[in-house]
Each structure stands twice: as structure tokens, then as C-alpha cells.
Design an enzyme around this catalytic site. Structure first.
Site, mmCIF file in Angstrom:
data_model
loop_
_atom_site.group_PDB
_atom_site.id
_atom_site.type_symbol
_atom_site.label_atom_id
_atom_site.label_comp_id
_atom_site.label_asym_id
_atom_site.label_seq_id
_atom_site.Cartn_x
_atom_site.Cartn_y
_atom_site.Cartn_z
ATOM 1 N N HIS A 38 -34.241 16.139 -11.324
ATOM 2 C CA HIS A 38 -34.958 15.044 -11.969
ATOM 3 C C HIS A 38 -36.460 15.038 -11.735
ATOM 4 O O HIS A 38 -37.185 14.259 -12.335
ATOM 5 C CB HIS A 38 -34.405 13.703 -11.478
ATOM 6 C CG HIS A 38 -34.790 13.380 -10.065
ATOM 7 N ND1 HIS A 38 -36.002 12.814 -9.747
ATOM 8 C CD2 HIS A 38 -34.143 13.565 -8.899
ATOM 9 C CE1 HIS A 38 -36.070 12.666 -8.428
ATOM 10 N NE2 HIS A 38 -34.963 13.114 -7.885
ATOM 11 N N ARG A 90 -40.354 14.948 -11.546
ATOM 12 C CA ARG A 90 -41.374 14.873 -12.588
ATOM 13 C C ARG A 90 -42.067 16.224 -12.796
ATOM 14 O O ARG A 90 -42.305 16.643 -13.935
ATOM 15 C CB ARG A 90 -42.406 13.820 -12.183
ATOM 16 C CG ARG A 90 -42.940 12.962 -13.291
ATOM 17 C CD ARG A 90 -43.742 11.802 -12.706
ATOM 18 N NE ARG A 90 -43.002 10.561 -12.766
ATOM 19 C CZ ARG A 90 -43.094 9.675 -13.746
ATOM 20 N NH1 ARG A 90 -43.900 9.896 -14.747
ATOM 21 N NH2 ARG A 90 -42.392 8.561 -13.723
ATOM 22 N N HIS A 137 -29.582 12.143 -14.386
ATOM 23 C CA HIS A 137 -30.537 11.043 -14.244
ATOM 24 C C HIS A 137 -30.750 10.418 -15.635
ATOM 25 O O HIS A 137 -30.678 11.113 -16.648
ATOM 26 C CB HIS A 137 -31.829 11.659 -13.716
ATOM 27 C CG HIS A 137 -32.870 10.674 -13.291
ATOM 28 N ND1 HIS A 137 -33.540 9.876 -14.172
ATOM 29 C CD2 HIS A 137 -33.358 10.375 -12.069
ATOM 30 C CE1 HIS A 137 -34.412 9.120 -13.512
ATOM 31 N NE2 HIS A 137 -34.311 9.413 -12.226
ATOM 32 N N GLU A 191 -45.358 12.200 -5.406
ATOM 33 C CA GLU A 191 -44.849 11.671 -4.135
ATOM 34 C C GLU A 191 -45.686 12.074 -2.928
ATOM 35 O O GLU A 191 -45.831 11.296 -1.981
ATOM 36 C CB GLU A 191 -43.394 12.107 -3.936
ATOM 37 C CG GLU A 191 -42.399 11.441 -4.879
ATOM 38 C CD GLU A 191 -42.291 12.101 -6.251
ATOM 39 O OE1 GLU A 191 -43.013 13.108 -6.496
ATOM 40 O OE2 GLU A 191 -41.504 11.633 -7.089
ATOM 41 N N GLU A 205 -39.109 6.226 6.682
ATOM 42 C CA GLU A 205 -39.166 7.640 6.262
ATOM 43 C C GLU A 205 -40.625 8.100 6.161
ATOM 44 O O GLU A 205 -41.091 8.601 5.140
ATOM 45 C CB GLU A 205 -38.431 7.896 4.947
ATOM 46 C CG GLU A 205 -38.076 9.364 4.735
ATOM 47 C CD GLU A 205 -37.344 9.622 3.415
ATOM 48 O OE1 GLU A 205 -37.975 9.724 2.354
ATOM 49 O OE2 GLU A 205 -36.100 9.718 3.455
ATOM 50 N N ASP A 236 -41.767 7.551 -0.708
ATOM 51 C CA ASP A 236 -42.910 8.085 -1.457
ATOM 52 C C ASP A 236 -42.912 7.762 -2.943
ATOM 53 O O ASP A 236 -43.570 8.433 -3.733
ATOM 54 C CB ASP A 236 -42.934 9.611 -1.274
ATOM 55 C CG ASP A 236 -41.571 10.244 -1.604
ATOM 56 O OD1 ASP A 236 -40.806 9.618 -2.361
ATOM 57 O OD2 ASP A 236 -41.292 11.345 -1.103
HETATM 58 C C1 UD1 Z 1 -38.578 8.048 -9.429
HETATM 59 C C2 UD1 Z 1 -39.586 8.354 -8.322
HETATM 60 C C3 UD1 Z 1 -39.181 9.629 -7.584
HETATM 61 C C4 UD1 Z 1 -37.733 9.565 -7.119
HETATM 62 C C5 UD1 Z 1 -36.850 9.211 -8.295
HETATM 63 C C6 UD1 Z 1 -35.429 9.050 -7.840
HETATM 64 C C7 UD1 Z 1 -41.924 7.802 -8.731
HETATM 65 C C8 UD1 Z 1 -43.190 8.203 -9.373
HETATM 66 N N1 UD1 Z 1 -40.894 8.607 -8.928
HETATM 67 O O1 UD1 Z 1 -38.697 9.095 -10.373
HETATM 68 O O2 UD1 Z 1 -40.020 9.784 -6.457
HETATM 69 O O3 UD1 Z 1 -37.376 10.823 -6.614
HETATM 70 O O4 UD1 Z 1 -37.280 7.985 -8.877
HETATM 71 O O5 UD1 Z 1 -34.508 9.063 -8.880
HETATM 72 O O6 UD1 Z 1 -41.868 6.796 -8.087
HETATM 73 N N2 UD1 Z 1 -34.384 5.317 -16.233
HETATM 74 C C9 UD1 Z 1 -33.473 4.469 -16.820
HETATM 75 N N3 UD1 Z 1 -32.674 3.711 -16.001
HETATM 76 C C10 UD1 Z 1 -32.736 3.760 -14.659
HETATM 77 C C11 UD1 Z 1 -33.653 4.638 -14.064
HETATM 78 C C12 UD1 Z 1 -34.484 5.397 -14.867
HETATM 79 O O7 UD1 Z 1 -33.367 4.398 -18.036
HETATM 80 O O8 UD1 Z 1 -31.963 3.059 -14.008
HETATM 81 C C13 UD1 Z 1 -35.256 6.139 -17.104
HETATM 82 C C14 UD1 Z 1 -36.371 5.308 -17.794
HETATM 83 O O9 UD1 Z 1 -36.578 5.790 -19.081
HETATM 84 C C15 UD1 Z 1 -37.582 5.606 -16.905
HETATM 85 C C16 UD1 Z 1 -37.320 7.073 -16.551
HETATM 86 O O10 UD1 Z 1 -35.912 7.140 -16.338
HETATM 87 O O11 UD1 Z 1 -38.803 5.398 -17.592
HETATM 88 C C17 UD1 Z 1 -38.061 7.611 -15.354
HETATM 89 O O12 UD1 Z 1 -37.959 6.733 -14.234
HETATM 90 P P1 UD1 Z 1 -39.154 6.755 -13.121
HETATM 91 O O13 UD1 Z 1 -38.805 5.799 -12.030
HETATM 92 O O14 UD1 Z 1 -40.462 6.590 -13.787
HETATM 93 O O15 UD1 Z 1 -39.149 8.234 -12.603
HETATM 94 P P2 UD1 Z 1 -38.065 9.037 -11.808
HETATM 95 O O16 UD1 Z 1 -38.121 10.447 -12.288
HETATM 96 O O17 UD1 Z 1 -36.777 8.313 -11.804
HETATM 97 N N1 UDP Z 2 -27.095 9.869 -5.983
HETATM 98 C C1 UDP Z 2 -26.174 8.963 -6.525
HETATM 99 N N2 UDP Z 2 -25.610 9.237 -7.732
HETATM 100 C C2 UDP Z 2 -25.916 10.356 -8.448
HETATM 101 C C3 UDP Z 2 -26.869 11.264 -7.891
HETATM 102 C C4 UDP Z 2 -27.455 10.981 -6.665
HETATM 103 O O1 UDP Z 2 -25.863 7.952 -5.910
HETATM 104 O O2 UDP Z 2 -25.355 10.551 -9.530
HETATM 105 C C5 UDP Z 2 -27.728 9.543 -4.683
HETATM 106 C C6 UDP Z 2 -27.708 10.621 -3.627
HETATM 107 O O3 UDP Z 2 -26.560 10.522 -2.802
HETATM 108 C C7 UDP Z 2 -28.976 10.340 -2.842
HETATM 109 C C8 UDP Z 2 -29.903 9.715 -3.851
HETATM 110 O O4 UDP Z 2 -29.094 9.326 -4.956
HETATM 111 O O5 UDP Z 2 -28.745 9.370 -1.826
HETATM 112 C C9 UDP Z 2 -30.947 10.687 -4.279
HETATM 113 O O6 UDP Z 2 -31.632 10.141 -5.333
HETATM 114 P P1 UDP Z 2 -32.539 10.997 -6.280
HETATM 115 O O7 UDP Z 2 -32.114 12.402 -6.264
HETATM 116 O O8 UDP Z 2 -32.571 10.274 -7.589
HETATM 117 O O9 UDP Z 2 -33.984 10.810 -5.640
HETATM 118 P P2 UDP Z 2 -34.794 11.535 -4.466
HETATM 119 O O10 UDP Z 2 -33.969 11.548 -3.245
HETATM 120 O O11 UDP Z 2 -35.173 12.880 -4.971
HETATM 121 O O12 UDP Z 2 -36.018 10.701 -4.326
#
Ligand code: UD1
Ligand code: UDP
Length: 367
Positions: free
Chosen positions: A205, A207, A238, A132, A118, A96
Site C-alpha cells: 500500500h 504511497r 487496501h 513517514e 513507536e 509516522d
Molecule cells: C496511511 C499512512 C501510512 C500508513 C497507512 C496504513 C499517511 C500519509 N499515510 O496511508 O503511513 O502506512 O495509512 O494503511 O499518513 N481509504 C478508504 N477507506 C479507508 C482507508 C482508506 O477508502 O478506510 C482510501 C481513501 O480513498 C483514501 C486512500 O485510501 O483517500 C488513502 O488513504 P491515506 O490515509 O491517505 O493513505 P494510506 O496509503 O492509507
Molecule cells: N492488517 C489488518 N488487515 C489487513 C491487513 C493488515 O488488520 O487486511 C493489519 C496488520 O496486522 C498490521 C496493520 O494492519 O497490524 C498494518 O497496517 P498497514 O500495513 O496498513 O500499515 P503500516 O503498518 O504499513 O503503517
């Protein structure tokens, strides 16, 4: 020979798609192409490195504090060329995220069949989780194959009028990953630090929780450590800077709360296996922790994983300080409840989901 492209971009998608990449790469009848959007950067690389997977394409779209507009537009702009060049027979997207939604939309524009891994998770509250719930419903409209992790997810899709012959209950590929990561002889200095204490593993984490809900979550956790001197907390934060600002302000100076960098998936799964309990707003962790016999308090208003709530492994703790504090206290004080939750079992799969999906795609089984 069937050409199959897998597209993913965030940490959780990667953790759940890499087992499928490896499974498909082991099949002679499949030509496999991996395209990552780079919606996440280092958190995605951590997973690719752990599974030793080198993508064929990396769209590298991530920006600091990216908006939903930026993610969706960048992916649509960059993925069309890849799809037009590769012309896959089917594209697999996961779950999602905005990566999954934008890629499915691009496939629809180019009339390329989509398989949704999924599929069928729903809260039917369009703002929870946000965005999502919209993304997965929209992908459901586009997808030609729906790989549902559970019977409940299948029922959701049936209820929406999807053709039953396109829905397959496979289990969740995230559980496949657990088979290779958790080790009995695992050790880590932070687990040494926590030994002799009750370890709470925290992640947050979402949003829709950014801002006041997250502050309330963190205040509740802080109060728990003040009330229970034998509790220690590890929070791999995160990389979103907005989360880091809030966590830094609430948890500053707390000695029994360790804020650490995101763990790689092997470390994280082993931390899960050693924790006393899990506090999280994550989706994937709600599936993994029951697989390891760990109670989860879900820091959200609603969950699309009702199987875990019904089985007793998950408890919806909400996003308000008082309710979260009371839920955690209740669990820490009540051994019977703790034992019931940790022995509830895992409704999310048997570790064979990737094999089933590959069989279906390659025509070796109908259902
Ligand atoms: C995204 C997904 C969410 C998922 C989550 C898992 C969307 C809208 N959201 O949300 O469904 O649960 O990933 O973690 O698709 N950033 C870094 N380095 C990284 C990753 C993230 O710096 O490797 C920072 C950046 O500033 C980025 C911010 O995190 O802009 C947010 O990342 P984003 O993918 O937009 O949203 P998530 O909250 O991670
Ligand atoms: N995870 C990881 N390292 C971390 C925290 C989570 O590898 O420090 C893994 C966790 O085992 C799971 C996945 O990340 O498989 C979950 O990701 P996240 O919570 O970012 O996203 P969501 O599942 O909510 O989309």
C-alpha cells in the site's frame, strides 16, 4: 489524576494504540480521552470494533484519494478545538502517519506535552518511506516522551541529541495486540481454500510504491504462481482506489490469487499465523510476522526495522520484479533458509509495552 488523550486515525495506529487505550482505561490514576481523526474510515472502524472501543471524538476527515495537503490541513483545523476544550496533560500519538504529525504540530502550537509511541524508527532517507520518515523525525523534535520499541530506536534518538531521560525502551505495542488475537482453533473458508498449498499472504500500500513499483511487485507475484503450482496467494487489498486499479489489472483472471477486502485484525493475525510466508511493504507486519515465526520479504528499498533484518526474520526484497521473483523463489526452494528465517525470533517486544508506557506516564517507574 492525569488526563491523557490518545489521537490516532489509520488502521495500523489503531491496532497499536488500542491495547494502550485499554491499559490506561484500567488505571484509576488516568482520565483517558480517545480522539480519532478518521484519516481512515472503514479500516479504522474495523479495528475499533475488534477492540470494542468507542472514541470520544471523531474528526471524520477522510476523503477519497485524499492528498497530504488535505489530510494535514483538515486535522489541524479540526483538532485545535478538541485540544482547547479537553486541555489534556499529555497527548499520545503513534508512529509516522500524517495524523500523528498534524496532531503533534497542533499540540506544539498549543504547548501541550506530547508522548510519541513507536519513537526513533529511522531510515534517514526522507523519501523512503514517504512521507513517514519526515513525519516521525518532525514528531521527534516536538515530543516530550519518546517511547522507543527497541534499543536501536533509542540509539537513533540519542544520536539526534534527544535528552536520554526522555527516552524509554518499551517494546512495540503491536506485539501486545497479538496476545489477544491469535487462536489455535481459528478457521476461515479462505484458509480452507489454501489448505494443501503453500500460502503467500501479500499486502502492498505504500504511497512511494504507487504506480510502476507496485506493478512490478504484482508481476513478480504472478510469475511466482505460474512457476509454483502449489503456491496460492491471498491479498487483502487496501481500500485506496489507486492500488485497486493496479492490482485489478495485473491479477485479473488469476485463479490461485485471491484479492479480498481488508481483513479485520483478528482475521488478519490468524491468516499471518497460517501463512507460509509474507510479502509486504507494510511497517507493522514486519514486526508481527516474526512474532509468529513467519518469514517476511519486505517490498521496499529500505526498512526502518533493521532489528528484523539483523535477526534474519526479514529479507529486504526491493521493488523490482526480477529481484522480488528471485527472492521469493530462493525462499520457496531452500528449506534451510526458510527454517532459519522462521526461527529467527522476535526482536520487537514481549507483549508488555502498553503496561510499561502506562507505568511511565503515571509515574510508577522511571525507566
Ligand atoms: C496511511 C499512512 C501510512 C500508513 C497507512 C496504513 C499517511 C500519509 N499515510 O496511508 O503511513 O502506512 O495509512 O494503511 O499518513 N481509504 C478508504 N477507506 C479507508 C482507508 C482508506 O477508502 O478506510 C482510501 C481513501 O480513498 C483514501 C486512500 O485510501 O483517500 C488513502 O488513504 P491515506 O490515509 O491517505 O493513505 P494510506 O496509503 O492509507
Ligand atoms: N492488517 C489488518 N488487515 C489487513 C491487513 C493488515 O488488520 O487486511 C493489519 C496488520 O496486522 C498490521 C496493520 O494492519 O497490524 C498494518 O497496517 P498497514 O500495513 O496498513 O500499515 P503500516 O503498518 O504499513 O503503517
Amino acid at each position: 489524576m492525569k488526563s491523557i488523550m490518545l489521537v490516532f486515525g489509520t488502521r495500523p495506529e489503531a491496532i497499536k494504540m488500542c491495547p494502550l487505550v485499554l491499559e490506561l482505561r484500567g488505571r484509576e490514576e488516568a482520565r483517558v480521552c480517545v480522539c480519532v481523526t478518521g484519516q481512515h474510515k472503514s479500516m479504522l472502524k474495523q479495528v475499533l470494533d475488534a477492540f470494542l472501543i468507542e472514541p470520544d471524538y471523531d474528526l471524520s476527515i477522510m476523503k477519497e484519494k485524499q492528498t497530504l495537503f488535505e489530510i494535514t490541513i483538515s486535522i489541524l483545523n479540526k483538532i485545535s478545538g478538541v485540544l482547547e476544550k479537553e486541555k489534556p496533560d499529555v497527548v499520545l500519538v503513534h508512529g509516522d502517519t500524517s495524523t500523528a504529525f498534524a496532531c503533534a504540530l497542533a499540540c506544539f502550537y498549543l504547548q501541550i506535552p506530547v508522548g510519541h509511541v513507536e519513537a526513533g524508527l529511522r531510515t534517514y532517507d526522507i523519501y523512503s518511506p514517504y512521507p513517514e520518515e519526515f513525519n516521525r523525525q518532525a514528531i521527534g523534535i516536538i515530543a516530550n516522551y519518546h517511547f522507543a520499541p527497541t534499543e536501536k530506536a533509542r540509539q537513533n534518538l540519542i544520536g539526534e541529541g534527544k535528552n536520554p531521560s526522555t527516552i524509554f525502551v518499551t517494546g512495540n505495542t503491536g506485539i501486545d495486540a497479538l496476545k489477544t488475537t491469535v487462536r489455535a482453533d481459528y478457521s476461515h473458508e479462505l484458509l480452507e481454500w489454501a489448505s494443501g498449498s503453500r500460502l503467500i499472504l501479500l499486502t502492498a500500500h505504500r504511497r512511494e510504491n504507487l504506480g510502476e513499483p507496485m506493478r512490478q511487485i504484482f508481476r513478480a507475484v504472478k510469475r511466482i504462481t505460474e512457476t509454483y503450482p502449489d503456491v496460492k496467494v491471498i491479498y487483502p487489498i487496501h481500500l485506496n482506489p489507486l492500488i485497486r486499479e493496479i492490482a485489478g489489472s495485473v491479477f485479473a483472471g488469476e485463479e490461485r490469487i485471491r484479492l479480498i477486502e481488508p481483513l479485520d485484525v483478528i482475521d488478519f493475525h490468524n491468516f499471518l499465523a497460517r501463512a507460509e510466508l509474507i510479502l509486504t511493504d507494510s511497517g507493522g507486519i514486519q514486526e508481527e510476522a516474526p512474532g509468529l515465526g513467519k518469514p517476511v520479504l519486505v517490498l521496499r528499498k529500505s526498512t526502518e526495522r533493521p532489528e528484523g533484518v539483523d535477526s534474519g526474520a526479514l529479507l529486504l526484497a526491493g521493488i523490482e520484479e526480477e529481484r522480488i521473483y528471485n527472492s521469493v523463489s530462493g525462499l520457496l526452494n531452500d528449506n534451510n533458509l526458510y527454517n532459519r528465517m522462521s526461527n529467527a525470533g522476535n526482536p520487537y517486544g514481549d507483549g508488555e509495552a502498553s503496561r510499561r508506557i502506562a507505568d511511565i506516564l503515571l509515574g510508577q517507574k522511571d525507566k
